[in-house]
Design a protein around this motif. Structure first.
Motif, PDB file in Angstrom:
ATOM      1  N   LEU A 175      25.275 -16.437  25.725  1.00 45.55           N
ATOM      2  CA  LEU A 175      25.577 -17.168  26.961  1.00 45.55           C
ATOM      3  C   LEU A 175      24.901 -18.532  26.948  1.00 45.55           C
ATOM      4  CD1 LEU A 175      26.661 -17.404  29.836  1.00 45.55           C
ATOM      5  CD2 LEU A 175      24.620 -16.180  30.621  1.00 45.55           C
ATOM      6  N   GLN A 176      23.652 -18.550  26.525  1.00 46.08           N
ATOM      7  CA  GLN A 176      22.923 -19.824  26.482  1.00 46.08           C
ATOM      8  C   GLN A 176      23.633 -20.803  25.541  1.00 46.08           C
ATOM      9  OE1 GLN A 176      19.109 -19.951  24.464  1.00 46.08           O
ATOM     10  NE2 GLN A 176      18.183 -21.046  26.193  1.00 46.08           N
ATOM     11  N   ALA A 177      24.067 -20.292  24.389  1.00 46.93           N
ATOM     12  CA  ALA A 177      24.771 -21.157  23.426  1.00 46.93           C
ATOM     13  C   ALA A 177      26.111 -21.621  24.001  1.00 46.93           C
ATOM     14  CB  ALA A 177      24.978 -20.407  22.118  1.00 46.93           C
ATOM     15  N   ALA A 178      26.797 -20.736  24.718  1.00 45.38           N
ATOM     16  CA  ALA A 178      28.098 -21.094  25.298  1.00 45.38           C
ATOM     17  C   ALA A 178      27.945 -22.172  26.360  1.00 45.38           C
ATOM     18  CB  ALA A 178      28.765 -19.853  25.894  1.00 45.38           C
ATOM     19  N   LEU A 179      26.888 -22.082  27.165  1.00 41.81           N
ATOM     20  CA  LEU A 179      26.665 -23.098  28.193  1.00 41.81           C
ATOM     21  C   LEU A 179      26.382 -24.457  27.569  1.00 41.81           C
ATOM     22  CD1 LEU A 179      24.552 -21.031  30.731  1.00 41.81           C
ATOM     23  CD2 LEU A 179      26.878 -21.877  31.067  1.00 41.81           C
ATOM     24  N   VAL A 180      25.637 -24.435  26.472  1.00 38.02           N
ATOM     25  CA  VAL A 180      25.373 -25.684  25.759  1.00 38.02           C
ATOM     26  C   VAL A 180      26.671 -26.262  25.219  1.00 38.02           C
ATOM     27  CG1 VAL A 180      24.272 -26.668  23.713  1.00 38.02           C
ATOM     28  CG2 VAL A 180      23.000 -25.094  25.169  1.00 38.02           C
ATOM     29  N   ALA A 181      27.490 -25.397  24.590  1.00 39.89           N
ATOM     30  CA  ALA A 181      28.726 -25.873  23.964  1.00 39.89           C
ATOM     31  C   ALA A 181      29.762 -26.310  25.003  1.00 39.89           C
ATOM     32  CB  ALA A 181      29.312 -24.766  23.086  1.00 39.89           C
ATOM     33  N   ASP A 182      29.912 -25.558  26.082  1.00 37.70           N
ATOM     34  CA  ASP A 182      30.988 -25.816  27.045  1.00 37.70           C
ATOM     35  C   ASP A 182      30.619 -26.859  28.092  1.00 37.70           C
ATOM     36  OD1 ASP A 182      32.111 -23.796  25.644  1.00 37.70           O
ATOM     37  OD2 ASP A 182      31.931 -22.279  27.213  1.00 37.70           O
ATOM     38  N   GLU A 183      29.360 -26.820  28.512  1.00 36.44           N
ATOM     39  CA  GLU A 183      28.980 -27.665  29.658  1.00 36.44           C
ATOM     40  C   GLU A 183      27.833 -28.621  29.328  1.00 36.44           C
ATOM     41  OE1 GLU A 183      28.110 -25.101  32.978  1.00 36.44           O
ATOM     42  OE2 GLU A 183      29.738 -23.734  32.475  1.00 36.44           O
ATOM     43  N   ALA A 184      27.387 -28.592  28.061  1.00 38.82           N
ATOM     44  CA  ALA A 184      26.232 -29.409  27.657  1.00 38.82           C
ATOM     45  C   ALA A 184      25.076 -29.208  28.627  1.00 38.82           C
ATOM     46  CB  ALA A 184      26.607 -30.882  27.580  1.00 38.82           C
ATOM     47  N   ARG A 185      24.885 -27.937  29.008  1.00 39.78           N
ATOM     48  CA  ARG A 185      23.865 -27.619  30.005  1.00 39.78           C
ATOM     49  C   ARG A 185      22.923 -26.560  29.437  1.00 39.78           C
ATOM     50  NH1 ARG A 185      23.207 -24.670  34.948  1.00 39.78           N
ATOM     51  NH2 ARG A 185      24.975 -23.310  34.570  1.00 39.78           N
ATOM     52  N   MET A 186      21.646 -26.800  29.594  1.00 37.67           N
ATOM     53  CA  MET A 186      20.666 -25.847  29.083  1.00 37.67           C
ATOM     54  C   MET A 186      20.134 -24.969  30.216  1.00 37.67           C
ATOM     55  SD  MET A 186      18.940 -24.432  26.760  1.00 37.67           S
ATOM     56  CE  MET A 186      19.235 -25.456  25.325  1.00 37.67           C
ATOM     57  N   VAL A 187      20.324 -23.674  30.068  1.00 36.68           N
ATOM     58  CA  VAL A 187      19.654 -22.721  30.943  1.00 36.68           C
ATOM     59  C   VAL A 187      18.549 -22.089  30.105  1.00 36.68           C
ATOM     60  CG1 VAL A 187      19.897 -20.510  32.127  1.00 36.68           C
ATOM     61  CG2 VAL A 187      21.626 -22.272  32.436  1.00 36.68           C
ATOM     62  N   ALA A 188      17.337 -22.166  30.599  1.00 40.05           N
ATOM     63  CA  ALA A 188      16.220 -21.610  29.835  1.00 40.05           C
ATOM     64  C   ALA A 188      16.373 -20.101  29.716  1.00 40.05           C
ATOM     65  CB  ALA A 188      14.900 -21.951  30.525  1.00 40.05           C
ATOM     66  N   LEU A 189      16.041 -19.585  28.552  1.00 44.11           N
ATOM     67  CA  LEU A 189      16.076 -18.135  28.350  1.00 44.11           C
ATOM     68  C   LEU A 189      14.645 -17.647  28.147  1.00 44.11           C
ATOM     69  CD1 LEU A 189      17.553 -15.473  27.914  1.00 44.11           C
ATOM     70  CD2 LEU A 189      17.930 -16.138  25.523  1.00 44.11           C
ATOM     71  N   TRP A 190      14.216 -16.786  29.052  1.00 43.06           N
ATOM     72  CA  TRP A 190      12.892 -16.167  28.953  1.00 43.06           C
ATOM     73  C   TRP A 190      13.091 -14.722  28.527  1.00 43.06           C
ATOM     74  CZ3 TRP A 190       9.415 -17.490  33.822  1.00 43.06           C
ATOM     75  CH2 TRP A 190       9.217 -18.867  33.874  1.00 43.06           C
ATOM     76  N   THR A 191      12.357 -14.306  27.507  1.00 43.33           N
ATOM     77  CA  THR A 191      12.509 -12.922  27.052  1.00 43.33           C
ATOM     78  C   THR A 191      11.180 -12.177  27.162  1.00 43.33           C
ATOM     79  OG1 THR A 191      12.101 -13.535  24.738  1.00 43.33           O
ATOM     80  CG2 THR A 191      14.392 -13.517  25.485  1.00 43.33           C
ATOM     81  N   LEU A 192      11.283 -10.956  27.644  1.00 41.63           N
ATOM     82  CA  LEU A 192      10.093 -10.109  27.825  1.00 41.63           C
ATOM     83  C   LEU A 192       9.639  -9.579  26.476  1.00 41.63           C
ATOM     84  CD1 LEU A 192       8.150  -8.580  29.746  1.00 41.63           C
ATOM     85  CD2 LEU A 192       9.846  -6.729  29.774  1.00 41.63           C
ATOM     86  N   HIS A 193       8.427  -9.943  26.102  1.00 42.75           N
ATOM     87  CA  HIS A 193       7.884  -9.530  24.806  1.00 42.75           C
ATOM     88  C   HIS A 193       7.711  -8.010  24.754  1.00 42.75           C
ATOM     89  CE1 HIS A 193       5.397  -9.602  21.220  1.00 42.75           C
ATOM     90  NE2 HIS A 193       4.476  -8.910  21.867  1.00 42.75           N
ATOM     91  N   THR A 194       8.212  -7.408  23.678  1.00 43.10           N
ATOM     92  CA  THR A 194       8.006  -5.974  23.471  1.00 43.10           C
ATOM     93  C   THR A 194       6.620  -5.763  22.874  1.00 43.10           C
ATOM     94  OG1 THR A 194      10.371  -5.547  23.157  1.00 43.10           O
ATOM     95  CG2 THR A 194       8.837  -3.952  22.203  1.00 43.10           C
TER      96      THR A 194
END
Ligand SMILES: [Zn+2]
Length: 266
Positions: A175-194
Motif C-alpha cells: 500500500l505504501q508503495a502504491a501511494l507513492v506510485a499513484d499519488e506521489a504521497r508518502m504515508v509513514a509505515l510504523w511496524t511493531l518489532h517482534t
C-alpha cells in the motif's frame, strides 16, 4: 512434634516470596520512572497527526499495540482503527467485533473511528492465506486515506509468526508503495518489532532494559496506562482463558512497544 527440617524450608519460602515481591515492586518503580515515548533513546518531540492502527483480529489492539496507542492518545494524535477480520475462527465473530469496540473505547478510540471487517477472503485462521494485494486493496478501500499520515501494523515476524499478522506487514508495504506510485504521497509505515523469544515474556523488565536503534521508537506505558490495557483486555470476555491471565502479566507487549519506521523513496 514438628517434622525435622520444616522450619528452615518455610523460612526459605518466605524469603523467596519477599524477594519476588521486591523485584516486582522495583520493576514497577523503574517502569514508572522510564515511561513515555522515546526515539533512539531521546524523548519524542513531534508526533504524527493521524495514525491508522491496522490489526488482524479483535484483541490484537490491546494485547500488542496498547503502549503505542496510549502514547499517541496522550499527545492528541487522532487514531483510527481497522481490524481486517472479526475473529470468527470459533463462530464468535459478531460478539468479538463488539468486544473490539469496547476495548478501543477503553483505550480512548471512539467507536465511529473503529472498523471491523468480515471479508470472506480475510478470515481468521492459521490456515487462511491473506494475500498482500488483498490486504493492500482492502485497507485502501476502508481507511480514510486522505487524512492519514501514518499506518501502524505488525512487522514481518507478526509478533507470533501468525500468518494473518505477517500478511498485514506485506500488504501495508504494498500500500505504501502504491501511494507513492499513484499519488506521489508518502504515508509513514510504523511496524511493531517482534521481540525475540528471550525478551518476549520478561514482562515489565523487558521495557526497562530495552535499548533501541537510533531510528526506532520505544513506547513505555505508565502503571495507570498498563491498568487501562488490562481493562481493555477484560472487554474481550470470549478470549479470557486461563493462559491469557498469565499473558497480561508476563508479556513484554503489555508494557512496551518497540516500533520501527519503514521508509520508501518518493
Ligand atoms: Zn491476532
Amino acid at each position: 512434634m514438628a517434622p525435622l527440617g520444616r522450619g528452615p524450608r518455610r523460612g526459605s519460602y518466605a524469603w523467596g516470596g519477599w524477594l519476588a515481591l521486591a523485584l516486582v515492586v522495583l520493576a514497577h518503580v523503574l517502569q514508572s520512572l522510564s515511561s513515555g515515548a522515546y526515539l533512539g533513546g531521546a524523548r519524542v518531540t513531534t508526533y504524527p497527526k493521524h495514525v491508522l492502527i491496522l490489526t488482524a483480529h479483535p484483541d490484537d489492539e490491546c494485547m500488542f499495540f496498547a503502549p503505542t496507542i496510549h502514547a499517541l492518545g496522550a499527545h492528541n494524535v487522532t487514531i483510527s482503527a481497522l481490524c481486517l477480520s472479526n475473529g470468527n475462527a470459533d463462530g464468535l465473530g459478531r460478539v468479538r467485533s463488539q468486544e473490539l469496540l469496547h476495548s478501543y473505547g477503553v483505550l480512548g478510540v471512539p467507536a465511529e473511528r473503529v472498523t471491523c471487517l468480515n471479508d470472506p477472503h480475510l478470515q481468521d485462521g492459521m490456515q487462511q492465506v491473506w494475500t498482500p494485494a488483498r490486504v493492500r486493496d482492502t485497507v485502501r478501500a476502508h481507511a480514510n486515506m486522505t487524512h492519514l499520515d501514518t499506518i501502524l501494523t505488525f512487522d514481518a515476524g507478526g509478533v507470533s509468526l501468525h500468518p494473518n499478522h505477517r500478511a498485514l506487514f506485506h500488504g501495508a508495504l504494498q500500500l505504501q508503495a502504491a501511494l507513492v506510485a499513484d499519488e506521489a504521497r508518502m504515508v509513514a509505515l510504523w511496524t511493531l518489532h517482534t521481540w525475540s523469544w528471550r525478551t518476549k515474556f520478561w514482562g515489565m523488565w523487558a521495557s526497562v532494559w530495552q535499548r533501541v536503534d537510533a531510528h526506532d521508537y520505544l513506547f513505555r506505558s505508565t502503571l495507570r496506562e498498563y491498568g487501562q490495557s488490562l481493562q481493555a483486555m477484560y472487554q474481550h470476555q470470549t478470549q479470557l482463558v486461563w493462559f491469557r491471565y498469565l499473558y497480561v502479566f508476563f508479556s513484554s507487549y503489555m508494557y512496551a512497544n518497540r516500533v520501527r519506521v519503514v521508509v520508501q523513496e518518493l
